[in-house]
Scaffold this motif. Structure first.
Motif, short mmCIF file in Angstrom:
data_model
loop_
_atom_site.label_atom_id
_atom_site.label_comp_id
_atom_site.label_asym_id
_atom_site.label_seq_id
_atom_site.Cartn_x
_atom_site.Cartn_y
_atom_site.Cartn_z
N MET A 165 0.85 -1.18 0.00
CA MET A 165 0.00 0.00 0.00
C MET A 165 0.89 1.24 0.00
N TRP A 166 1.20 1.71 -1.22
CA TRP A 166 1.93 2.97 -1.37
C TRP A 166 0.94 4.12 -1.21
N SER A 167 1.42 5.25 -0.72
CA SER A 167 0.49 6.25 -0.20
C SER A 167 0.44 7.56 -0.98
N GLU A 168 0.70 7.52 -2.29
CA GLU A 168 0.46 8.74 -3.06
C GLU A 168 -0.98 9.21 -2.92
N LEU A 169 -1.92 8.27 -2.98
CA LEU A 169 -3.34 8.61 -2.95
C LEU A 169 -4.04 7.99 -1.74
N ALA A 170 -3.28 7.71 -0.71
CA ALA A 170 -3.87 7.16 0.52
C ALA A 170 -3.32 7.91 1.71
N ASP A 171 -4.18 8.11 2.69
CA ASP A 171 -3.74 8.64 3.98
C ASP A 171 -4.66 8.07 5.04
#
Length: 578
Positions: free
Chosen positions: A494-500
């Motif tokens: 889960m890479w977090s460019e578009l997740a927080d």
């Protein structure tokens, strides 16, 4: 010592914890309004599916005064029992997918009031080699106990989780019951490494967010939290030796992980059977180091960034500067103390040579020594990895080190595969142990459109990996038996460019659970029967509902109608694997 609370009685390691409760009166009146017409239970509602299981059609009341009996001393098991006192007795009176009570007797055989736990080795050491096997026996005759046997306390934790998924509130009996007794379960994982990577650099997650991730991992019998906490965008690790790295490189003073935060998280995870592996992102993706120590980073914030990095901001460690090695080795020493696990991820991905060949210091360094940039690069990463090994750690790297840069790595190196599934074959052919995270199946961040700084929407496999695509991925595909035996397991990423912290749970779950089952249960039963997705969905639907009931905001798998009437929506011909 006696502590009074509300629902249970425990006897563990000579400590008695007493609870009072009101007793539910049994009734045979039907309270199953809205029961779906097609609610098959061909396999038990247990996730991940146990290796072997047998069940019957009797019903046992599960007493809310249940007692736990355990010989020995284990703080981890004591705390687990306290957690499961809540999880056993979660009551959902109007579930979206009711249990099919027609499969179990309306007459209660007896009241079960004791759980006996027998652990062969009460050591609380957790490693890649920790035995996670267990057996769980529940008799249908007049026998008042559940029998759990495990070789380690961590196997016992998994047994408690399985039991918690069997116990359910019965609207027929108006109490908590174990349906479909007797039960005889023998269970163990197919793979040792069952992981989840979370990127907490591109967006910061507080420690409580990470606790929720680890809780849900433990329910899914996933045992490795791969913590990618440093990257180009921020440096949230509060180093003791170099506090300026976080003071200037983190998003703010509150977006940092202190030494106490890390120690507490590692302990929290261990108590749930989860190892925590740190990743030191180097020498690529290192812009954030420059804000605290500018001289150790090359090509910082080049504009336009194309040609210097795969996504902004640009910046790689200056591998010709002696100060760089000093700082990196000190950070390794600190992290080796904070993270006791025997594995340490040394990263090594997505290095852009143009960054270094445009750095005048590096160009001069190479000319003076008659070296190539690849020779200097290899020297830096091998020195870094050797320093990690000097701390008695096994080194883990991304696949580029072996398959793109063609470095000869020590044979004990663990290679993590991410650029497509073909890398698994390439790495194992060379004789290396692997952890599989192929982006075309097990990346959870793709398929949400293309932010300006995310290049992955243009590469094959960058679409949305829905649950069944995750589940369909056979990490052994096209391998010989010897090659397949080198696979240690896998990780979803889960890479977090578009997740927080506002949306990460729904992006991770229940898709990560699909990979978790493959890594625990495998692809066939011990008798050779295929574990198929059209059976899995009938268990994943209620499992998603239970995760939500427990507090994890897992995304729905389809509309509510399909949850209640799965065969109307999830017929075999409707399930795609690609």
């Amino acid at each position: 010592m006696v502590v009074v609370a509300s629902t249970l009685l425990f006897i563990i390691v000579g400590v008695v914890i007493a609870f009072t409760t009101s007793h539910h009166k049994l009734t045979e009146d039907s309270a199953t309004d809205g029961l779906p017409a097609n609610n098959p239970i061909r396999q038990p509602w247990i996730w991940p599916l146990p290796q072997t299981w047998q069940r019957g059609n009797q019903t046992i009341e599960f007493s809310e005064n249940v007692r736990f009996d355990f010989e020995g001393s284990s703080s981890i098991l004591n705390k687990a029992v306290q957690r499961y006192q809540r999880l056993f007795f979660l009551k959902e009176t109007h579930p979206m997918i009711p249990y099919n009570w027609s499969t179990t007797s309306t007459i209660v055989a007896y009241v079960l009031n004791k759980i006996h736990i027998q652990v062969q080795d009460i050591s609380e050491e957790l490693s890649i080699e920790t035995d996670a096997s267990y057996s769980l026996i529940i008799l249908a005759a007049q026998y008042d106990r559940v029998q759990i046997k495990a070789k380690t306390v961590f196997g016992a934790l998994y047994a408690l989780e399985t039991l918690s998924q069997i116990v359910r509130w019965s609207p027929v009996h108006q109490t908590f019951v174990i349906p479909n007794a007797p039960w005889n379960i023998i269970d163990y994982p197919k793979y040792k490494h069952r992981g989840l990577l979370l990127d907490t650099s591109r967006h910061y997650y507080d420690v409580q967010d990470l606790h929720k991730v680890i809780d849900t991992m433990s329910w899914n019998k996933m045992n490795v939290f791969h913590w990618h906490f440093l990257d180009a965008t921020s440096f949230p690790y509060a180093s003791k030796a170099y506090p300026q790295l976080a003071n200037k490189g983190a998003y703010s003073p509150v977006h940092q992980y202190t030494n106490d935060d890390i120690r507490n998280l590692v302990q929290y995870a261990k108590e749930r059977g989860v190892r925590v592996i740190p990743e030191l992102e180097a020498p690529g993706h290192s812009t954030s180091w420059a804000y605290g120590i500018p001289e150790i980073v090359s090509c910082v914030n080049k504009v336009p960034y194309a040609g210097f990095t795969v996504q902004p901001p640009s910046g790689q460690l200056n591998i010709a500067n002696s100060k760089t090695k000093e700082v990196v080795n000190t950070i390794i020493d600190e992290l080796s103390e904070l993270f006791p696990d025997s594995w340490f991820h040394a990263s090594g991905d997505e290095v852009i040579m143009n960054c270094w060949t445009n750095d005048t210091q590096i160009v001069s360094y190479l000319a003076e020594r008659n070296m190539t940039i690849m020779e200097l690069f290899r020297s830096f990463v091998i020195d870094m990895q050797n320093h990690i090994r000097s701390r008695h750690k096994t080194v883990m790297v991304w696949q580029e080190m072996l398959l793109e840069y063609n470095f000869t790595l020590p044979t004990d190196t663990i290679v993590q595969i991410w650029i497509g599934s073909s890398g698994v074959k390439a790495a194992t052919q060379k004789g290396y142990k692997t952890v599989v995270s192929s982006s075309d199946y097990w990346y959870l961040d793709t398929g949400y459109g293309k932010p300006r700084s995310n290049p992955y929407s243009n590469v094959p496999g960058a679409g949305y990996n829905h649950w069944n695509r995750v589940y369909s991925y056979d990490i052994r595909a096209n391998l010989t038996e010897d090659e397949a035996n080198l696979i240690q397991g896998g990780e979803v990423c889960m890479w977090s460019e578009l997740a927080d912290r506002t949306n990460f749970e729904g992006k991770i779950w229940p898709r990560a659970a699909a990979a978790g089952e493959r890594l625990w249960s495998g692809y066939e039963t011990p008798t050779g029967e295929t574990i198929a997705s059209d059976d899995a969905i009938l268990r994943l639907l209620p499992w998603r509902e239970l995760m939500v009931l427990r507090g994890t905001m897992a995304s729905p798998l389809n509309q509510g109608f399909c949850t209640r009437n799965p065969l109307d929506c999830f017929q075999v011909e409707h399930i795609q694997t690609a």
